[in-house]
Design a protein around this motif. Structure first.
Motif, PDB file in Angstrom:
ATOM      1  N   CYS A 192      39.790  41.291  49.841  1.00 61.61           N
ATOM      2  CA  CYS A 192      39.881  40.447  48.638  1.00 61.61           C
ATOM      3  C   CYS A 192      40.488  39.106  49.013  1.00 61.61           C
ATOM      4  CB  CYS A 192      40.737  41.107  47.562  1.00 61.61           C
ATOM      5  SG  CYS A 192      39.885  42.416  46.674  1.00 61.61           S
ATOM      6  N   TYR A 193      39.902  38.057  48.475  1.00 62.62           N
ATOM      7  CA  TYR A 193      40.406  36.701  48.724  1.00 62.62           C
ATOM      8  C   TYR A 193      41.080  36.195  47.459  1.00 62.62           C
ATOM      9  CZ  TYR A 193      40.425  31.680  49.807  1.00 62.62           C
ATOM     10  OH  TYR A 193      40.795  30.372  50.031  1.00 62.62           O
ATOM     11  N   HIS A 194      42.261  35.621  47.622  1.00 66.45           N
ATOM     12  CA  HIS A 194      42.978  35.113  46.459  1.00 66.45           C
ATOM     13  C   HIS A 194      43.455  33.687  46.692  1.00 66.45           C
ATOM     14  CE1 HIS A 194      42.816  39.134  44.796  1.00 66.45           C
ATOM     15  NE2 HIS A 194      43.379  39.618  45.887  1.00 66.45           N
ATOM     16  N   GLY A 195      42.668  32.908  47.425  1.00 67.85           N
ATOM     17  CA  GLY A 195      43.087  31.550  47.737  1.00 67.85           C
ATOM     18  C   GLY A 195      43.871  31.525  49.031  1.00 67.85           C
TER      19      GLY A 195
ATOM     20  N   PHE B 189      44.601  40.695  37.472  1.00 72.59           N
ATOM     21  CA  PHE B 189      43.176  40.581  37.763  1.00 72.59           C
ATOM     22  C   PHE B 189      42.927  39.151  38.211  1.00 72.59           C
ATOM     23  CE2 PHE B 189      40.817  44.033  35.058  1.00 72.59           C
ATOM     24  CZ  PHE B 189      41.408  45.014  35.819  1.00 72.59           C
ATOM     25  N   ASP B 190      42.476  38.987  39.451  1.00 69.64           N
ATOM     26  CA  ASP B 190      42.070  37.662  39.899  1.00 69.64           C
ATOM     27  C   ASP B 190      40.618  37.474  39.450  1.00 69.64           C
ATOM     28  OD1 ASP B 190      41.271  35.373  41.115  1.00 69.64           O
ATOM     29  OD2 ASP B 190      41.997  35.888  43.125  1.00 69.64           O
ATOM     30  N   GLU B 191      40.480  36.801  38.312  1.00 69.49           N
ATOM     31  CA  GLU B 191      39.152  36.603  37.714  1.00 69.49           C
ATOM     32  C   GLU B 191      38.607  35.204  38.012  1.00 69.49           C
ATOM     33  OE1 GLU B 191      37.445  38.650  34.909  1.00 69.49           O
ATOM     34  OE2 GLU B 191      39.167  39.614  33.930  1.00 69.49           O
ATOM     35  N   VAL B 192      39.000  34.663  39.157  1.00 71.48           N
ATOM     36  CA  VAL B 192      38.518  33.322  39.509  1.00 71.48           C
ATOM     37  C   VAL B 192      36.987  33.316  39.605  1.00 71.48           C
ATOM     38  CG1 VAL B 192      38.532  31.555  41.325  1.00 71.48           C
ATOM     39  CG2 VAL B 192      40.686  32.556  40.551  1.00 71.48           C
ATOM     40  N   ILE B 193      36.396  34.424  40.058  1.00 68.26           N
ATOM     41  CA  ILE B 193      34.928  34.509  40.056  1.00 68.26           C
ATOM     42  C   ILE B 193      34.405  35.231  38.812  1.00 68.26           C
ATOM     43  CG2 ILE B 193      32.962  35.695  41.163  1.00 68.26           C
ATOM     44  CD1 ILE B 193      33.950  34.695  43.832  1.00 68.26           C
ATOM     45  N   THR B 194      35.018  36.364  38.454  1.00 65.60           N
ATOM     46  CA  THR B 194      34.461  37.191  37.372  1.00 65.60           C
ATOM     47  C   THR B 194      34.747  36.637  35.973  1.00 65.60           C
ATOM     48  OG1 THR B 194      36.467  38.534  37.488  1.00 65.60           O
ATOM     49  CG2 THR B 194      34.545  39.348  38.685  1.00 65.60           C
TER      50      THR B 194
ATOM     51  N   ALA C 278      34.244  39.991  45.523  1.00 67.35           N
ATOM     52  CA  ALA C 278      33.137  39.036  45.669  1.00 67.35           C
ATOM     53  C   ALA C 278      33.377  38.082  46.826  1.00 67.35           C
ATOM     54  CB  ALA C 278      32.926  38.265  44.370  1.00 67.35           C
ATOM     55  N   ASN C 279      34.349  38.435  47.685  1.00 68.84           N
ATOM     56  CA  ASN C 279      34.628  37.616  48.854  1.00 68.84           C
ATOM     57  C   ASN C 279      34.542  38.433  50.145  1.00 68.84           C
ATOM     58  OD1 ASN C 279      35.508  34.710  48.079  1.00 68.84           O
ATOM     59  ND2 ASN C 279      36.491  35.989  46.549  1.00 68.84           N
ATOM     60  N   MET C 280      33.938  39.621  50.039  1.00 63.75           N
ATOM     61  CA  MET C 280      33.578  40.407  51.239  1.00 63.75           C
ATOM     62  C   MET C 280      32.115  40.792  51.046  1.00 63.75           C
ATOM     63  SD  MET C 280      35.711  43.939  50.480  1.00 63.75           S
ATOM     64  CE  MET C 280      36.405  44.254  48.853  1.00 63.75           C
TER      65      MET C 280
ATOM     66  N   ASN D 185      45.348  23.418  39.040  1.00 63.95           N
ATOM     67  CA  ASN D 185      44.229  22.623  39.584  1.00 63.95           C
ATOM     68  C   ASN D 185      43.252  23.375  40.477  1.00 63.95           C
ATOM     69  OD1 ASN D 185      45.215  19.875  38.614  1.00 63.95           O
ATOM     70  ND2 ASN D 185      46.986  20.692  39.696  1.00 63.95           N
ATOM     71  N   SER D 186      43.553  24.631  40.780  1.00 65.77           N
ATOM     72  CA  SER D 186      42.637  25.406  41.633  1.00 65.77           C
ATOM     73  C   SER D 186      42.936  26.884  41.453  1.00 65.77           C
ATOM     74  CB  SER D 186      42.819  25.029  43.107  1.00 65.77           C
ATOM     75  OG  SER D 186      44.097  25.457  43.559  1.00 65.77           O
ATOM     76  N   GLY D 187      42.026  27.702  41.951  1.00 70.57           N
ATOM     77  CA  GLY D 187      42.231  29.144  41.932  1.00 70.57           C
ATOM     78  C   GLY D 187      43.421  29.545  42.797  1.00 70.57           C
ATOM     79  N   THR D 188      43.553  28.890  43.931  1.00 75.90           N
ATOM     80  CA  THR D 188      44.678  29.161  44.829  1.00 75.90           C
ATOM     81  C   THR D 188      46.002  29.003  44.094  1.00 75.90           C
ATOM     82  OG1 THR D 188      43.465  28.406  46.784  1.00 75.90           O
ATOM     83  CG2 THR D 188      45.865  28.325  46.920  1.00 75.90           C
ATOM     84  N   GLU D 189      46.106  27.885  43.400  1.00 75.37           N
ATOM     85  CA  GLU D 189      47.336  27.584  42.671  1.00 75.37           C
ATOM     86  C   GLU D 189      47.569  28.593  41.545  1.00 75.37           C
ATOM     87  OE1 GLU D 189      49.001  23.762  40.567  1.00 75.37           O
ATOM     88  OE2 GLU D 189      47.210  23.259  41.717  1.00 75.37           O
ATOM     89  N   ALA D 190      46.481  28.988  40.881  1.00 72.41           N
ATOM     90  CA  ALA D 190      46.605  29.950  39.783  1.00 72.41           C
ATOM     91  C   ALA D 190      47.178  31.265  40.296  1.00 72.41           C
ATOM     92  CB  ALA D 190      45.237  30.184  39.136  1.00 72.41           C
ATOM     93  N   VAL D 191      46.630  31.755  41.422  1.00 72.81           N
ATOM     94  CA  VAL D 191      47.075  33.044  41.952  1.00 72.81           C
ATOM     95  C   VAL D 191      48.512  32.955  42.470  1.00 72.81           C
ATOM     96  CG1 VAL D 191      46.700  34.746  43.764  1.00 72.81           C
ATOM     97  CG2 VAL D 191      44.736  33.779  42.541  1.00 72.81           C
ATOM     98  N   MET D 192      48.793  31.891  43.211  1.00 72.51           N
ATOM     99  CA  MET D 192      50.134  31.702  43.757  1.00 72.51           C
ATOM    100  C   MET D 192      51.175  31.714  42.627  1.00 72.51           C
ATOM    101  SD  MET D 192      51.060  28.374  46.000  1.00 72.51           S
ATOM    102  CE  MET D 192      51.525  27.328  44.618  1.00 72.51           C
TER     103      MET D 192
ATOM    104  N   VAL E 194      44.113  42.195  42.307  1.00 76.67           N
ATOM    105  CA  VAL E 194      42.792  42.689  42.709  1.00 76.67           C
ATOM    106  C   VAL E 194      41.703  41.766  42.181  1.00 76.67           C
ATOM    107  CG1 VAL E 194      42.510  44.193  40.671  1.00 76.67           C
ATOM    108  CG2 VAL E 194      41.349  44.786  42.818  1.00 76.67           C
ATOM    109  N   GLU E 195      40.634  41.622  42.967  1.00 75.82           N
ATOM    110  CA  GLU E 195      39.407  41.051  42.428  1.00 75.82           C
ATOM    111  C   GLU E 195      38.717  42.217  41.714  1.00 75.82           C
ATOM    112  OE1 GLU E 195      36.741  38.351  44.801  1.00 75.82           O
ATOM    113  OE2 GLU E 195      38.037  38.999  46.420  1.00 75.82           O
ATOM    114  N   PRO E 196      38.596  42.171  40.393  1.00 76.60           N
ATOM    115  CA  PRO E 196      38.045  43.333  39.686  1.00 76.60           C
ATOM    116  C   PRO E 196      36.630  43.684  40.149  1.00 76.60           C
ATOM    117  CG  PRO E 196      38.502  41.510  38.157  1.00 76.60           C
ATOM    118  CD  PRO E 196      39.042  41.107  39.483  1.00 76.60           C
TER     119      PRO E 196
ATOM    120  N   GLY F 208      39.534  30.227  37.641  1.00 78.68           N
ATOM    121  CA  GLY F 208      39.188  29.019  38.396  1.00 78.68           C
ATOM    122  C   GLY F 208      37.697  28.831  38.219  1.00 78.68           C
ATOM    123  N   LYS F 209      37.074  28.107  39.102  1.00 83.50           N
ATOM    124  CA  LYS F 209      35.604  28.024  39.120  1.00 83.50           C
ATOM    125  C   LYS F 209      34.999  27.740  37.728  1.00 83.50           C
ATOM    126  CE  LYS F 209      35.576  30.078  43.604  1.00 83.50           C
ATOM    127  NZ  LYS F 209      36.245  31.163  44.264  1.00 83.50           N
ATOM    128  N   ILE F 210      34.461  28.752  37.014  1.00 79.54           N
ATOM    129  CA  ILE F 210      33.749  28.474  35.752  1.00 79.54           C
ATOM    130  C   ILE F 210      34.628  27.724  34.753  1.00 79.54           C
ATOM    131  CG2 ILE F 210      32.750  29.558  33.665  1.00 79.54           C
ATOM    132  CD1 ILE F 210      31.451  31.616  35.453  1.00 79.54           C
TER     133      ILE F 210
END
Ligand SMILES: *Cc1c(COP(=O)(O)O)cnc(C)c1O
Length: 469
Positions: free
Chosen positions: A144-147, A275-280, A211-213, A116-123, A206-208, A303-305
């Motif tokens: 890097c932010y991962h939720g 690869f945390d591709e929640v943004i990419t 995008a959170n700094m 249901n969210s990027g946080t949950e996906a990464v966890m 890693v955020e490839p 996540g997101k898109i």
């Protein structure tokens, strides 16, 4: 006495009943000294607040709105799905179609689980990687932010960074004792961790593209000793170089790119590359950073898109890892609303458009190259102490004279100047992130004319004496 706007009135009410008046910290305008605008509606590239002010939007719900707000195909799919019922807690056709769409198009994703969210996906991806390897330690990069799950809330960029809180209260030390920190774009820092814990590291996440700094692209490989080697600052705006370095992927190269280097280290030490591709994901191209840079991950998070504005996340990857997940395997992970039919309808509609029209990415990335390239040129012409970083449709301006390649250099940005810049833009009805450490998100809906107007505003701002060096 000036009367309050509707946004201000609503925000006063919100402050009494919601912590900080917001349901996610970065929505607060605290770091830019403003009251948040209460958004009433959004269409295309524009959002309208409760007072009827219209803003050209560069946040795009933090990424999901790649087609622009209120895309008709997405809205219609959602309305149709609503007529069939909102949730069943049982298996549905749309989930199967979603999984087939993803597994049929994304390299290295043979199975996928919706959450249901990027946080949950990464966890969940971290849990799967630990379950698969039987190891506990994970490597994450500063900035890097991962939720907001406990183990990953260490030097996590964006909201955390803006608030000036290095770590979160309420996270026991025991939850982060297996989280090892490395420096973005610094392979040696990762290598040292592997040398110290060769058989204990389950995964590198890693955020490839950071995008959170702010936006910090991965450094491409270099031919050592060659005069043609890009400097760190040159390569930050080097769309073509990145793409071609991916294609070359390559024997002559003596220093591997950051992502390529992570790939070989993970392979060498038997760790899972996430690869945390929640943004990419579905932004740099349909196949995300994996396709854009030509580097394979073992697990990928989305996540997101993928939810087109509905609360959706997903994690997927190699079959042998994903088959460790319950009910096939011993790694437990579940969700009452996971694969929700309305959310799936939204995501499927958006992903289908993106998949069927790959030209969208060509245009969007070229739009980004032109827009951020123009920003960079303006920065040079006005001799302002700013850096423009970008990758595809993601970009940002840092108020520092130092090239930004990692968390430490991102933090050299003068956030007071960013706040001035934000207020200048907002007063001209341009809505950018209320934090230095976030990206601008271009969408299909932004036109050349609108972007050209923004460039004029940025030039006006940078021409201010305050920014002359
Ligand atoms: C937004 C984001 C997350 C968290 O997703 P949520 O849906 O906010 O939980 C995780 N990773 C990255 C890279 C993100 O940008």
């Amino acid at each position: 006495m000036k009367s309050m706007t509707k946004s201000e009135e609503l925000f006063e009410r919100a402050l009494k009943v919601i912590p900080g008046g917001v349901n996610s910290p970065v929505r607060a305008f605290g770091s830019v000294g403003q009251t948040p605008r209460m958004i009433a509606s959004a269409h295309g590239a524009y959002m309208t607040d409760e007072d009827g002010n219209r803003y050209l939007d560069f946040v795009g719900s933090w990424g999901p709105m790649i087609l622009g707000h209120d895309a008709p195909e997405v809205r219609e799919a959602v309305m149709k799905a609503c007529e069939d019922g909102l949730s069943f807690g049982a298996v549905t056709k749309r989930e199967v179609e979603m999984a087939e769409l993803i597994c049929g198009s994304i390299p290295n994703v043979e199975m996928v689980r919706m959450v249901n969210s990027g946080t949950e996906a990464v966890m969940s991806a971290i849990r799967a990687a630990r379950g698969y390897t039987g190891r506990d330690k994970i490597v994450k990069f500063m900035g890097c932010y991962h939720g907001h799950s406990d183990a990953l809330l260490v030097q996590a960029g964006s909201g955390v960074m803006t608030a000036g809180v290095p770590d979160s209260a309420g996270v026991p030390q025991s939850c982060t004792k297996d989280t090892l920190l490395a420096i973005y774009n610094d392979l040696a820092s990762v290598e040292r961790l592997f040398e110290e814990f060769p058989e204990e590291i389950a995964a590198v996440i890693v955020e490839p593209v950071g995008a959170n700094m702010g936006v910090v692209p991965p450094l491409p490989g270099r031919h050592l000793g060659s005069s043609a080697a890009p400097t760190a600052s040159e390569s930050l705006l080097a769309e073509d170089k990145n793409a071609s370095s991916a294609e070359q992927a390559d024997k002559e190269m003596t220093a591997p790119g950051f992502l390529e280097g992570l790939r070989s280290l993970c392979t060498k030490y038997g760790a899972v590359l996430i690869f945390d591709e929640v943004i990419t994901g579905f932004r740099l191209g349909f196949t995300g950073a994996q396709g854009y840079f030509g580097v394979d991950a073992d697990l990928v998070t989305y996540g997101k898109i993928i939810g087109a504005g509905m609360p959706v996340g997903a994690y997927g990857g190699k079959r042998e890892i994903m088959e460790r997940v319950a009910p096939v395997g011993p790694v437990y992970q579940a969700g009452t609303l996971s694969g929700n039919p309305v959310a799936m309808a939204a995501g499927l509609a958006q992903l289908t458009i993106l998949k069927e029209h790959p030209g969208i990415y060509d245009k969007l990335n070229k739009k980004g190259q032109w827009f951020y390239g123009s920003l960079k040129q303006i920065a040079e012409e006005t001799k302002a102490a700013v850096q423009v970083n970008s990758c595809g449709s993601l970009g940002c301006m840092f108020f520092t004279s130092e090239p930004v390649v990692d968390y430490a250099s991102a933090k050299t940005s003068d956030t007071a100047q960013y706040a001035e810049y934000f207020r200048h833009m907002l007063s001209n009805h341009i809505y950018i992130a209320p934090s230095q450490f976030e990206a601008m998100f271009l969408s299909v809906a932004h036109t050349r004319e609108e972007l050209a107007d923004v460039l004029v505003l940025v030039r006006d701002f940078l021409n201010n004496d305050l920014f002359m060096q």
